[in-house]
Design an enzyme around this catalytic site. Sequence first.
Site, PDB file in Angstrom:
ATOM      1  N   GLU A  25      70.746  79.665  15.184  1.00  0.00           N
ATOM      2  CA  GLU A  25      70.154  79.613  13.846  1.00  0.00           C
ATOM      3  C   GLU A  25      68.644  79.655  13.981  1.00  0.00           C
ATOM      4  O   GLU A  25      68.116  79.529  15.088  1.00  0.00           O
ATOM      5  CB  GLU A  25      70.594  78.334  13.120  1.00  0.00           C
ATOM      6  N   GLN A  44      64.700  72.286  29.108  1.00  0.00           N
ATOM      7  CA  GLN A  44      64.584  70.981  28.473  1.00  0.00           C
ATOM      8  C   GLN A  44      65.850  70.165  28.715  1.00  0.00           C
ATOM      9  O   GLN A  44      65.896  68.989  28.412  1.00  0.00           O
ATOM     10  CB  GLN A  44      64.350  71.157  26.970  1.00  0.00           C
ATOM     11  N   HIS A  91      62.263  67.943  31.499  1.00  0.00           N
ATOM     12  CA  HIS A  91      62.534  66.610  30.930  1.00  0.00           C
ATOM     13  C   HIS A  91      63.377  65.742  31.864  1.00  0.00           C
ATOM     14  O   HIS A  91      63.962  64.737  31.440  1.00  0.00           O
ATOM     15  CB  HIS A  91      63.197  66.761  29.561  1.00  0.00           C
TER      16      HIS A  91
END
EC number: 2.3.1.286
Length: 243
Positions: free
Chosen positions: A216, A96, A114
């Site tokens: 995370e 991406q 992208h």
Amino acid sequence: MEPLVLDSRTRLLVLTGAGVSAESGVPTFRGMNGLWENHPVEAVASPQGFEANPSLVWRFYSQRRAGAADVKPNPGHDALVRWEQHLGDRFLLATQNVDGLHTKAGSQRVVDMHGNLFRTKCADCAREPFADTTVHPSGTVPKCDSCGGRLRPDIVWFGEMLDPKDLARIGEFISRQDGTRLVFLAAGTSGAVWPAAGIVDEVRSVRGDTWLVNYESAANTERFHHFVQGQSGQVLPTLAKLA
Ligand code: BV8
Ligand code: ZN
């Protein structure tokens, strides 16, 4: 932590996001709280944003070109190059990221889902996209020397379709029937942007094994069989068992 086994019966699809470039000094989208100069990134990185204020959009991308010009790949990028060297055509890397760091690290089998920060195309004619590192002075909108129209970065903006050729290449790798077992690993991505965030479910639909390596928890962590929490530059170099 059980290793990710990459042996002769395995084919591996990797998806990366901004987190993989964080240790190279490239700011993540979440790191910027999704904002650039108080503009929601989706507003700047969109055809509507460009129609409304093309010089603002060029300032956004010129700043990112300047910021990404001299950054270097990190050990996370290098680990993926080694995995590709080991697996050959049983490896595909969909990113991406528009910073070009995977290619700079030596990755070959890369899908820039992208687009690329260092390529430019014309918003008003169908000329071929071309390599371009130009950092334009603030307030300027570069002109196309074929049609006189407005140039724009060769990037997929929010609300714009991805290149069907890129989606087909990923789809072919997922549905490949060559007797190998499919493994999918996503790294450094918050799983918030589609269609990239849906690949894990495409892989599960053909009973592939799925891994997430992230600093995370992500929006789609629960969709993965394995979640390894940590920085990709530290986790990826030791995660795989090349057999
Ligand atoms: C489209 C180029 C057809 C621009 C980008 C279905 C449901 C809901 C919405 C949609 C949907 N289908 C389509 C949409 C609309 C939209 C979308 O997904 N919107 C979101 C915001 C809800 N999708 C589109 O518009 C796509 N086009 O679908 O066309 C269509 C059109 C209209 C309507 C329907 C269909 C086009 C999407 C592509 C847009 N262009 N980039 C530019 O770069 O300027 S997206 C851009 O944002 C990035 O490329 C990337 O994809 C995304 C950012 O996400 P991440 O890379 O994951 O980065 P982020 O900062 O969020 O997270 C980093 C993570 O790394 C964090 O979790 C952090 O913890 C972790 N991390 C940090 N450091 C480390 C780390 N991990 C490991 N190690 C570390 N050191
Ligand atoms: Zn043109």
